[in-house]
Design an enzyme around this catalytic site. Sequence first.
Site, PDB file in Angstrom:
ATOM      1  N   LYS A  71     -15.706 -21.760  29.063  1.00  0.00           N
ATOM      2  CA  LYS A  71     -14.365 -22.254  29.450  1.00  0.00           C
ATOM      3  C   LYS A  71     -13.419 -22.452  28.270  1.00  0.00           C
ATOM      4  CE  LYS A  71     -11.821 -24.036  32.961  1.00  0.00           C
ATOM      5  NZ  LYS A  71     -10.955 -23.348  32.435  1.00  0.00           N
ATOM      6  N   LYS A 107     -12.384 -19.350  24.092  1.00  0.00           N
ATOM      7  CA  LYS A 107     -11.133 -19.608  23.813  1.00  0.00           C
ATOM      8  C   LYS A 107     -10.451 -18.080  23.653  1.00  0.00           C
ATOM      9  CE  LYS A 107      -7.933 -22.704  23.135  1.00  0.00           C
ATOM     10  NZ  LYS A 107      -8.201 -24.133  23.609  1.00  0.00           N
ATOM     11  N   THR A 195      -4.076 -33.182  30.550  1.00  0.00           N
ATOM     12  CA  THR A 195      -4.169 -33.567  29.270  1.00  0.00           C
ATOM     13  C   THR A 195      -3.560 -35.004  28.706  1.00  0.00           C
ATOM     14  OG1 THR A 195      -4.281 -31.198  29.044  1.00  0.00           O
ATOM     15  CG2 THR A 195      -4.741 -32.506  26.899  1.00  0.00           C
ATOM     16  N   ASN A 234       3.888 -29.777  26.909  1.00  0.00           N
ATOM     17  CA  ASN A 234       3.272 -30.421  27.987  1.00  0.00           C
ATOM     18  C   ASN A 234       2.517 -31.584  27.810  1.00  0.00           C
ATOM     19  OD1 ASN A 234       2.035 -30.534  30.815  1.00  0.00           O
ATOM     20  ND2 ASN A 234       0.483 -29.476  30.141  1.00  0.00           N
TER      21      ASN A 234
HETATM   22  N1  GLU Z   1      -6.513 -25.343  26.598  1.00  0.00           N
HETATM   23  C1  GLU Z   1      -7.193 -26.325  27.106  1.00  0.00           C
HETATM   24  C2  GLU Z   1      -7.987 -27.130  25.827  1.00  0.00           C
HETATM   25  O1  GLU Z   1      -8.059 -26.695  24.615  1.00  0.00           O
HETATM   26  C3  GLU Z   1      -7.766 -26.569  28.525  1.00  0.00           C
HETATM   27  C4  GLU Z   1      -8.810 -25.455  28.502  1.00  0.00           C
HETATM   28  C5  GLU Z   1      -9.401 -25.492  29.973  1.00  0.00           C
HETATM   29  O2  GLU Z   1      -9.087 -26.108  31.017  1.00  0.00           O
HETATM   30  O3  GLU Z   1     -10.129 -24.708  30.150  1.00  0.00           O
HETATM   31  O4  GLU Z   1      -8.752 -27.696  26.225  1.00  0.00           O
END
Ligand code: GLU
Length: 476
Positions: A71, A107, A195, A234
Amino acid sequence: MSSRTEPSFRESVDLMFNRAVSLMDLPPGLEEKIRVCNATYTVRFGVRLRGAMHTFTGYRSVHSEHMEPVKGGIRYATGVNQDEVEALAALMTYKCALVEAPFGGSKGGLCIDPREYDEHELELITRRFAYELAKRDLINPSQNVPAPDMGTGEREMAWIADQYARMNTTDINAKACVTGKPLNAGGISGRVEATGRGVQYALREFFRYEEDKAAAGLSGKLEGKRIIVQGLGNVGYHAAKFLSEEDGALITGIIERDGGLYSADGLDVEAVRNWIVKHDGVAGYPDAQFVEDGALLLEEECDVLIPAALEAVINLSNAERVKAPLIIEAANGPVTAGADEILRKKGTVIIPDMYANAGGVTVSYFEWVKNLSHIRFGRMQRRQEEARHQLVIDELQRLDDVMGDTWSMSPHFKEKYLRGADELELVRSGLDDTMRVAYQSMREVWHSRDDVTDLRTAAYLVSIDKVAKSYHAKGL
Ligand code: GLU
Protein backbone atom coordinates in the site's frame (compact mmCIF):
# COMPACT_ATOMS: atom_id res chain seq x y z
CA MET A 1 25.95 26.28 8.10
CA SER A 2 27.41 22.86 8.76
CA SER A 3 30.17 21.38 6.61
CA ARG A 4 28.52 17.96 6.79
CA THR A 5 26.76 16.82 3.67
CA GLU A 6 23.18 15.77 3.68
CA PRO A 7 22.38 12.17 2.70
CA SER A 8 19.67 11.46 0.13
CA PHE A 9 16.12 10.89 1.37
CA ARG A 10 16.44 7.11 1.10
CA GLU A 11 19.81 7.15 2.86
CA SER A 12 18.26 9.32 5.55
CA VAL A 13 15.47 6.77 6.13
CA ASP A 14 18.06 3.97 6.13
CA LEU A 15 20.20 5.81 8.69
CA MET A 16 17.24 6.16 11.03
CA PHE A 17 16.35 2.51 10.44
CA ASN A 18 19.94 1.46 11.22
CA ARG A 19 19.97 3.48 14.42
CA ALA A 20 16.90 1.63 15.63
CA VAL A 21 17.94 -1.80 14.40
CA SER A 22 21.26 -1.54 16.24
CA LEU A 23 19.21 -1.71 19.44
CA MET A 24 17.45 -4.89 18.34
CA ASP A 25 18.42 -8.48 18.27
CA LEU A 26 17.27 -9.65 14.85
CA PRO A 27 18.25 -12.97 13.27
CA PRO A 28 21.29 -12.60 10.95
CA GLY A 29 20.41 -11.19 7.56
CA LEU A 30 16.87 -10.18 8.45
CA GLU A 31 17.86 -6.58 9.07
CA GLU A 32 19.13 -6.23 5.48
CA LYS A 33 16.08 -8.03 4.10
CA ILE A 34 13.72 -5.63 5.83
CA ARG A 35 15.70 -2.50 4.95
CA VAL A 36 16.02 -2.91 1.18
CA CYS A 37 13.33 -2.18 -1.37
CA ASN A 38 12.20 -5.41 -3.04
CA ALA A 39 11.66 -3.89 -6.46
CA THR A 40 11.20 -0.59 -8.21
CA TYR A 41 9.53 -0.47 -11.58
CA THR A 42 10.28 2.47 -13.85
CA VAL A 43 7.98 3.19 -16.75
CA ARG A 44 8.33 5.66 -19.59
CA PHE A 45 5.20 6.09 -21.62
CA GLY A 46 3.98 8.43 -24.30
CA VAL A 47 0.72 10.36 -24.44
CA ARG A 48 -0.36 12.38 -27.46
CA LEU A 49 -1.21 15.88 -26.24
CA ARG A 50 -1.56 19.19 -28.05
CA GLY A 51 -0.62 17.59 -31.35
CA ALA A 52 2.65 16.04 -30.15
CA MET A 53 3.87 12.98 -28.30
CA HIS A 54 4.90 13.66 -24.69
CA THR A 55 6.97 11.14 -22.78
CA PHE A 56 6.43 10.77 -19.01
CA THR A 57 8.47 8.91 -16.41
CA GLY A 58 6.78 7.14 -13.55
CA TYR A 59 7.70 4.72 -10.76
CA ARG A 60 6.07 2.19 -8.49
CA SER A 61 8.33 0.85 -5.80
CA VAL A 62 7.52 -2.14 -3.60
CA HIS A 63 9.47 -2.05 -0.39
CA SER A 64 8.18 -5.04 1.54
CA GLU A 65 5.70 -7.79 0.71
CA HIS A 66 5.62 -9.37 4.16
CA MET A 67 1.92 -8.59 3.90
CA GLU A 68 -0.11 -8.19 0.75
CA PRO A 69 -1.49 -6.12 -0.78
CA VAL A 70 1.24 -3.53 -0.52
CA LYS A 71 0.00 0.00 0.00
CA GLY A 72 1.05 3.57 -0.60
CA GLY A 73 0.17 6.69 -2.52
CA ILE A 74 1.00 7.94 -5.99
CA ARG A 75 2.63 11.34 -6.10
CA TYR A 76 2.61 13.84 -8.98
CA ALA A 77 5.54 16.24 -8.69
CA THR A 78 8.48 17.35 -10.80
CA GLY A 79 10.97 16.24 -8.15
CA VAL A 80 9.84 12.59 -8.19
CA ASN A 81 12.76 10.18 -8.60
CA GLN A 82 13.66 6.61 -7.74
CA ASP A 83 15.46 7.49 -4.50
CA GLU A 84 12.44 9.44 -3.23
CA VAL A 85 9.90 6.79 -4.21
CA GLU A 86 11.97 4.09 -2.49
CA ALA A 87 12.32 6.14 0.69
CA LEU A 88 8.57 6.75 0.73
CA ALA A 89 7.83 3.06 0.06
CA ALA A 90 10.03 2.08 3.02
CA LEU A 91 8.21 4.56 5.25
CA MET A 92 4.91 2.98 4.14
CA THR A 93 6.09 -0.43 5.36
CA TYR A 94 6.93 0.93 8.80
CA LYS A 95 3.82 3.14 8.92
CA CYS A 96 1.43 0.30 8.12
CA ALA A 97 3.11 -1.99 10.65
CA LEU A 98 2.97 0.67 13.37
CA VAL A 99 -0.76 1.36 12.99
CA GLU A 100 -1.60 -2.25 12.26
CA ALA A 101 -2.92 -1.71 8.76
CA PRO A 102 -2.41 -5.18 7.24
CA PHE A 103 -0.30 -4.09 4.28
CA GLY A 104 3.24 -4.12 2.98
CA GLY A 105 4.80 -0.86 1.84
CA SER A 106 4.79 0.66 -1.63
CA LYS A 107 4.83 4.07 -3.28
CA GLY A 108 4.48 5.51 -6.74
CA GLY A 109 5.28 8.72 -8.46
CA LEU A 110 5.05 10.49 -11.76
CA CYS A 111 7.47 13.25 -12.77
CA ILE A 112 5.00 15.91 -13.74
CA ASP A 113 3.80 19.33 -12.68
CA PRO A 114 0.05 18.73 -12.65
CA ARG A 115 -0.64 22.46 -12.83
CA GLU A 116 0.72 22.53 -16.37
CA TYR A 117 -2.06 20.31 -17.73
CA ASP A 118 -5.79 20.71 -18.02
CA GLU A 119 -8.18 18.17 -16.59
CA HIS A 120 -8.66 16.21 -19.79
CA GLU A 121 -4.91 15.94 -20.35
CA LEU A 122 -4.39 14.80 -16.77
CA GLU A 123 -7.02 12.14 -17.26
CA LEU A 124 -5.26 10.80 -20.36
CA ILE A 125 -1.92 10.77 -18.56
CA THR A 126 -3.33 9.15 -15.41
CA ARG A 127 -5.21 6.46 -17.30
CA ARG A 128 -2.13 5.60 -19.33
CA PHE A 129 0.04 5.42 -16.19
CA ALA A 130 -2.61 3.29 -14.47
CA TYR A 131 -2.75 0.98 -17.50
CA GLU A 132 1.03 0.48 -17.37
CA LEU A 133 0.94 -0.32 -13.65
CA ALA A 134 -2.21 -2.46 -13.70
CA LYS A 135 -0.98 -4.73 -16.45
CA ARG A 136 1.98 -5.62 -14.23
CA ASP A 137 -0.23 -6.10 -11.13
CA LEU A 138 1.23 -2.96 -9.62
CA ILE A 139 -2.39 -1.90 -9.25
CA ASN A 140 -4.48 -4.80 -7.99
CA PRO A 141 -6.91 -5.23 -5.06
CA SER A 142 -5.01 -8.17 -3.64
CA GLN A 143 -1.47 -7.15 -4.52
CA ASN A 144 -0.91 -3.43 -4.76
CA VAL A 145 -3.38 -0.71 -3.77
CA PRO A 146 -2.36 2.91 -4.46
CA ALA A 147 -3.88 6.02 -2.89
CA PRO A 148 -3.54 9.80 -3.17
CA ASP A 149 -0.36 11.60 -2.26
CA MET A 150 1.08 15.01 -3.08
CA GLY A 151 -0.41 16.34 -6.34
CA THR A 152 -3.13 13.69 -6.60
CA GLY A 153 -6.56 13.33 -5.02
CA GLU A 154 -10.00 11.83 -5.39
CA ARG A 155 -10.25 12.71 -9.07
CA GLU A 156 -7.11 10.80 -10.05
CA MET A 157 -8.11 7.83 -7.89
CA ALA A 158 -11.51 7.65 -9.65
CA TRP A 159 -9.73 7.52 -13.04
CA ILE A 160 -7.39 4.81 -11.80
CA ALA A 161 -10.29 2.74 -10.40
CA ASP A 162 -12.19 3.07 -13.64
CA GLN A 163 -9.15 2.17 -15.72
CA TYR A 164 -8.56 -0.95 -13.63
CA ALA A 165 -12.25 -1.94 -13.88
CA ARG A 166 -12.13 -1.61 -17.67
CA MET A 167 -9.13 -3.93 -17.79
CA ASN A 168 -10.64 -6.43 -15.32
CA THR A 169 -14.30 -6.56 -16.20
CA THR A 170 -15.11 -9.65 -14.13
CA ASP A 171 -13.25 -8.70 -10.97
CA ILE A 172 -16.00 -8.25 -8.38
CA ASN A 173 -13.51 -6.52 -6.06
CA ALA A 174 -12.24 -4.09 -8.68
CA LYS A 175 -13.09 -1.03 -6.58
CA ALA A 176 -10.62 -2.16 -3.92
CA CYS A 177 -7.75 -1.65 -6.39
CA VAL A 178 -7.19 1.90 -5.15
CA THR A 179 -8.29 3.99 -2.14
CA GLY A 180 -9.01 7.66 -1.70
CA LYS A 181 -11.80 7.50 -4.29
CA PRO A 182 -14.74 9.91 -4.22
CA LEU A 183 -17.74 8.69 -2.22
CA ASN A 184 -19.79 8.08 -5.36
CA ALA A 185 -17.06 5.92 -6.87
CA GLY A 186 -16.63 3.57 -3.91
CA GLY A 187 -14.86 5.91 -1.50
CA ILE A 188 -15.44 6.27 2.23
CA SER A 189 -16.58 9.23 4.32
CA GLY A 190 -13.72 10.96 6.04
CA ARG A 191 -10.87 9.85 3.76
CA VAL A 192 -10.09 13.35 2.49
CA GLU A 193 -9.70 14.78 6.00
CA ALA A 194 -8.09 11.60 7.36
CA THR A 195 -4.40 12.53 7.42
CA GLY A 196 -5.04 15.95 8.96
CA ARG A 197 -7.53 14.43 11.37
CA GLY A 198 -4.91 11.86 12.33
CA VAL A 199 -2.44 14.66 13.11
CA GLN A 200 -5.05 16.20 15.41
CA TYR A 201 -5.71 12.88 17.17
CA ALA A 202 -1.96 12.29 17.52
CA LEU A 203 -1.43 15.67 19.16
CA ARG A 204 -4.42 15.16 21.44
CA GLU A 205 -2.97 11.84 22.54
CA PHE A 206 0.46 13.37 23.14
CA PHE A 207 -1.14 16.09 25.26
CA ARG A 208 -2.80 13.45 27.47
CA TYR A 209 0.57 12.53 29.03
CA GLU A 210 2.21 14.92 31.48
CA GLU A 211 5.52 13.08 31.19
CA ASP A 212 5.59 13.42 27.40
CA LYS A 213 4.69 17.09 27.45
CA ALA A 214 7.35 17.68 30.08
CA ALA A 215 9.94 16.05 27.79
CA ALA A 216 9.21 18.89 25.34
CA GLY A 217 9.05 21.48 28.10
CA LEU A 218 5.32 21.92 27.51
CA SER A 219 2.40 21.73 29.90
CA GLY A 220 -1.35 22.22 29.97
CA LYS A 221 -3.80 21.70 27.15
CA LEU A 222 -3.68 22.15 23.40
CA GLU A 223 -5.88 25.17 23.86
CA GLY A 224 -3.94 28.37 23.30
CA LYS A 225 -0.82 26.60 22.05
CA ARG A 226 0.94 28.43 19.21
CA ILE A 227 1.26 26.32 16.10
CA ILE A 228 3.15 26.99 12.86
CA VAL A 229 2.13 24.93 9.85
CA GLN A 230 4.17 24.51 6.70
CA GLY A 231 1.98 23.74 3.71
CA LEU A 232 -1.75 24.36 3.57
CA GLY A 233 -2.46 21.47 1.21
CA ASN A 234 -4.90 18.74 2.13
CA VAL A 235 -2.99 17.56 5.20
CA GLY A 236 -1.83 20.91 6.59
CA TYR A 237 -5.19 22.54 5.96
CA HIS A 238 -7.23 19.90 7.77
CA ALA A 239 -4.79 19.62 10.68
CA ALA A 240 -4.69 23.41 11.15
CA LYS A 241 -8.46 23.75 10.75
CA PHE A 242 -9.34 21.05 13.29
CA LEU A 243 -6.70 22.09 15.81
CA SER A 244 -7.81 25.71 15.75
CA GLU A 245 -11.58 25.20 15.47
CA GLU A 246 -11.97 22.20 17.78
CA ASP A 247 -9.03 22.34 20.19
CA GLY A 248 -8.60 26.10 20.49
CA ALA A 249 -4.98 26.11 19.33
CA LEU A 250 -3.63 29.28 17.69
CA ILE A 251 -2.27 28.90 14.18
CA THR A 252 0.32 31.65 14.43
CA GLY A 253 2.15 30.86 11.20
CA ILE A 254 1.36 29.38 7.81
CA ILE A 255 4.11 28.77 5.29
CA GLU A 256 3.30 28.36 1.61
CA ARG A 257 5.25 28.20 -1.64
CA ASP A 258 5.32 31.99 -2.15
CA GLY A 259 6.02 33.02 1.45
CA GLY A 260 4.66 32.86 4.96
CA LEU A 261 2.00 34.52 7.09
CA TYR A 262 2.43 35.32 10.75
CA SER A 263 -0.02 36.55 13.36
CA ALA A 264 0.59 36.27 17.08
CA ASP A 265 -3.19 36.29 17.65
CA GLY A 266 -3.75 33.32 15.39
CA LEU A 267 -4.73 33.09 11.71
CA ASP A 268 -8.15 32.26 10.33
CA VAL A 269 -7.30 29.00 8.55
CA GLU A 270 -10.43 28.97 6.40
CA ALA A 271 -9.85 32.55 5.26
CA VAL A 272 -6.21 31.85 4.41
CA ARG A 273 -7.17 28.73 2.48
CA ASN A 274 -9.77 30.69 0.47
CA TRP A 275 -7.18 33.38 -0.23
CA ILE A 276 -4.69 30.80 -1.51
CA VAL A 277 -7.28 29.21 -3.81
CA LYS A 278 -8.17 32.63 -5.25
CA HIS A 279 -4.70 34.19 -5.48
CA ASP A 280 -2.50 31.14 -5.93
CA GLY A 281 -0.48 32.00 -2.82
CA VAL A 282 -0.54 33.79 0.51
CA ALA A 283 0.96 37.12 -0.65
CA GLY A 284 -1.41 40.03 -0.12
CA TYR A 285 -3.46 38.32 2.59
CA PRO A 286 -4.68 41.27 4.66
CA ASP A 287 -4.84 40.10 8.28
CA ALA A 288 -1.27 38.99 8.89
CA GLN A 289 2.37 39.87 8.56
CA PHE A 290 3.79 38.58 5.24
CA VAL A 291 7.24 36.96 5.38
CA GLU A 292 8.77 36.71 1.94
CA ASP A 293 11.23 33.98 2.84
CA GLY A 294 8.62 31.65 4.30
CA ALA A 295 11.18 29.10 5.48
CA LEU A 296 12.25 31.61 8.15
CA LEU A 297 8.99 30.90 9.94
CA LEU A 298 10.23 27.35 10.56
CA GLU A 299 12.66 29.04 12.93
CA GLU A 300 10.06 31.21 14.64
CA GLU A 301 9.13 30.88 18.31
CA CYS A 302 6.08 28.58 18.74
CA ASP A 303 4.90 25.58 20.77
CA VAL A 304 4.31 23.12 17.93
CA LEU A 305 5.73 23.04 14.43
CA ILE A 306 3.85 21.04 11.80
CA PRO A 307 5.80 20.50 8.59
CA ALA A 308 3.06 19.30 6.22
CA ALA A 309 4.69 19.80 2.84
CA LEU A 310 7.90 18.44 1.37
CA GLU A 311 10.69 16.24 2.67
CA ALA A 312 14.01 17.59 4.01
CA VAL A 313 12.72 21.05 4.91
CA ILE A 314 14.40 20.83 8.31
CA ASN A 315 17.97 19.97 7.53
CA LEU A 316 21.56 20.63 8.51
CA SER A 317 21.31 24.24 7.37
CA ASN A 318 18.46 25.30 9.70
CA ALA A 319 17.95 22.62 12.38
CA GLU A 320 20.07 24.46 14.94
CA ARG A 321 17.82 27.52 14.70
CA VAL A 322 14.48 25.68 14.95
CA LYS A 323 12.96 26.81 18.25
CA ALA A 324 9.80 24.70 18.42
CA PRO A 325 10.02 22.30 21.37
CA LEU A 326 7.64 19.90 19.62
CA ILE A 327 7.60 18.95 15.94
CA ILE A 328 4.92 16.72 14.48
CA GLU A 329 5.83 15.40 11.05
CA ALA A 330 2.64 15.59 9.00
CA ALA A 331 4.74 15.28 5.82
CA ASN A 332 6.91 12.27 5.03
CA GLY A 333 10.57 12.81 5.85
CA PRO A 334 10.50 16.56 6.60
CA VAL A 335 13.45 16.21 9.00
CA THR A 336 16.69 14.79 7.59
CA ALA A 337 18.74 12.28 9.58
CA GLY A 338 21.36 14.97 10.31
CA ALA A 339 18.75 17.46 11.48
CA ASP A 340 17.14 14.76 13.58
CA GLU A 341 20.41 14.28 15.43
CA ILE A 342 20.83 18.01 16.04
CA LEU A 343 17.25 18.36 17.28
CA ARG A 344 17.53 15.32 19.52
CA LYS A 345 20.59 16.82 21.18
CA LYS A 346 18.68 20.07 21.69
CA GLY A 347 15.88 18.16 23.41
CA THR A 348 13.26 18.81 20.72
CA VAL A 349 10.55 16.17 20.78
CA ILE A 350 9.63 14.88 17.33
CA ILE A 351 6.44 12.92 16.70
CA PRO A 352 7.66 10.97 13.68
CA ASP A 353 6.09 10.85 10.22
CA MET A 354 5.43 7.13 10.15
CA TYR A 355 3.06 7.68 13.04
CA ALA A 356 1.95 11.29 12.66
CA ASN A 357 0.64 11.02 9.11
CA ALA A 358 -0.65 7.46 9.31
CA GLY A 359 -4.26 8.67 9.41
CA GLY A 360 -4.42 8.57 5.62
CA VAL A 361 -3.48 4.94 5.22
CA THR A 362 -5.59 3.99 8.24
CA VAL A 363 -8.76 5.30 6.61
CA SER A 364 -7.57 3.84 3.30
CA TYR A 365 -7.59 0.51 5.10
CA PHE A 366 -11.22 1.10 6.15
CA GLU A 367 -12.09 2.01 2.55
CA TRP A 368 -10.45 -1.15 1.20
CA VAL A 369 -12.39 -3.26 3.73
CA LYS A 370 -15.60 -1.45 2.75
CA ASN A 371 -14.93 -2.20 -0.92
CA LEU A 372 -14.25 -5.86 -0.24
CA SER A 373 -17.33 -6.23 1.95
CA HIS A 374 -19.48 -4.28 -0.52
CA ILE A 375 -21.40 -2.54 2.23
CA ARG A 376 -21.20 0.84 3.90
CA PHE A 377 -20.10 0.88 7.54
CA GLY A 378 -23.02 1.17 9.94
CA ARG A 379 -25.69 0.10 7.45
CA MET A 380 -26.74 -2.99 9.39
CA GLN A 381 -26.56 -1.75 12.98
CA ARG A 382 -27.37 1.96 12.95
CA ARG A 383 -31.17 1.80 13.29
CA GLN A 384 -31.03 -1.16 15.65
CA GLU A 385 -28.69 0.85 17.87
CA GLU A 386 -31.11 3.77 17.73
CA ALA A 387 -34.04 1.51 18.67
CA ARG A 388 -32.19 0.22 21.73
CA HIS A 389 -31.27 3.73 22.75
CA GLN A 390 -34.91 4.70 22.38
CA LEU A 391 -35.76 2.13 25.07
CA VAL A 392 -33.38 3.81 27.50
CA ILE A 393 -34.71 7.24 26.63
CA ASP A 394 -38.29 6.09 27.18
CA GLU A 395 -37.37 4.81 30.63
CA LEU A 396 -35.57 8.04 31.50
CA GLN A 397 -38.53 10.01 30.23
CA ARG A 398 -40.75 8.05 32.62
CA LEU A 399 -38.43 8.97 35.49
CA ASP A 400 -38.39 12.56 34.33
CA ASP A 401 -42.19 12.67 34.46
CA VAL A 402 -42.34 11.11 37.93
CA MET A 403 -39.56 13.17 39.52
CA GLY A 404 -41.03 16.52 38.55
CA ASP A 405 -38.55 19.35 39.26
CA THR A 406 -36.04 17.29 41.24
CA TRP A 407 -34.55 15.53 38.23
CA SER A 408 -34.56 16.00 34.47
CA MET A 409 -32.51 14.97 31.50
CA SER A 410 -29.76 17.40 30.46
CA PRO A 411 -30.59 19.52 27.42
CA HIS A 412 -29.82 17.81 24.09
CA PHE A 413 -29.03 14.52 25.83
CA LYS A 414 -31.93 12.84 24.06
CA GLU A 415 -30.91 13.79 20.52
CA LYS A 416 -27.24 13.08 21.13
CA TYR A 417 -27.85 9.71 22.72
CA LEU A 418 -30.48 8.61 20.24
CA ARG A 419 -28.45 9.08 17.11
CA GLY A 420 -26.79 5.87 15.86
CA ALA A 421 -23.32 6.32 14.39
CA ASP A 422 -23.07 6.93 10.66
CA GLU A 423 -20.10 5.99 8.52
CA LEU A 424 -18.20 9.21 9.18
CA GLU A 425 -18.48 8.81 12.94
CA LEU A 426 -17.38 5.20 12.75
CA VAL A 427 -14.41 6.12 10.58
CA ARG A 428 -13.36 8.86 12.99
CA SER A 429 -13.76 6.53 15.93
CA GLY A 430 -11.65 3.84 14.24
CA LEU A 431 -9.02 6.42 13.36
CA ASP A 432 -8.94 7.85 16.87
CA ASP A 433 -8.52 4.40 18.36
CA THR A 434 -5.75 3.57 15.88
CA MET A 435 -3.84 6.76 16.63
CA ARG A 436 -4.15 6.29 20.39
CA VAL A 437 -3.11 2.65 20.42
CA ALA A 438 -0.14 3.27 18.11
CA TYR A 439 1.02 6.22 20.22
CA GLN A 440 0.81 4.14 23.37
CA SER A 441 2.91 1.41 21.80
CA MET A 442 5.60 3.97 20.91
CA ARG A 443 5.62 5.77 24.24
CA GLU A 444 5.88 2.52 26.11
CA VAL A 445 9.14 1.74 24.35
CA TRP A 446 10.29 5.35 24.70
CA HIS A 447 9.82 5.36 28.46
CA SER A 448 10.71 1.80 29.31
CA ARG A 449 14.12 1.52 27.65
CA ASP A 450 17.12 3.57 28.67
CA ASP A 451 18.67 3.20 25.23
CA VAL A 452 15.64 4.74 23.52
CA THR A 453 15.56 8.49 23.94
CA ASP A 454 13.21 9.57 21.16
CA LEU A 455 9.84 8.69 19.66
CA ARG A 456 11.22 8.03 16.18
CA THR A 457 13.51 5.27 17.38
CA ALA A 458 10.63 3.91 19.44
CA ALA A 459 8.38 3.95 16.37
CA TYR A 460 10.98 2.08 14.32
CA LEU A 461 11.45 -0.48 17.08
CA VAL A 462 7.73 -1.19 17.30
CA SER A 463 7.25 -1.45 13.55
CA ILE A 464 10.42 -3.38 12.69
CA ASP A 465 9.53 -5.85 15.40
CA LYS A 466 6.13 -6.37 13.81
CA VAL A 467 7.60 -6.83 10.33
CA ALA A 468 10.21 -9.24 11.71
CA LYS A 469 7.53 -11.26 13.49
CA SER A 470 5.53 -11.49 10.32
CA TYR A 471 8.60 -12.84 8.46
CA HIS A 472 9.13 -15.26 11.31
CA ALA A 473 5.53 -16.46 11.13
CA LYS A 474 6.10 -17.25 7.46
CA GLY A 475 9.06 -19.38 8.43
CA LEU A 476 11.64 -17.03 6.94
N1 GLU B 1 -0.04 8.80 0.55
C1 GLU B 1 -0.46 8.58 1.88
C2 GLU B 1 0.73 8.23 2.77
O1 GLU B 1 1.83 8.59 2.49
C3 GLU B 1 -1.60 7.57 1.98
C4 GLU B 1 -1.26 6.19 1.56
C5 GLU B 1 -2.45 5.26 1.49
O2 GLU B 1 -3.54 5.66 1.88
O3 GLU B 1 -2.28 4.13 1.02
O4 GLU B 1 0.60 7.65 3.80
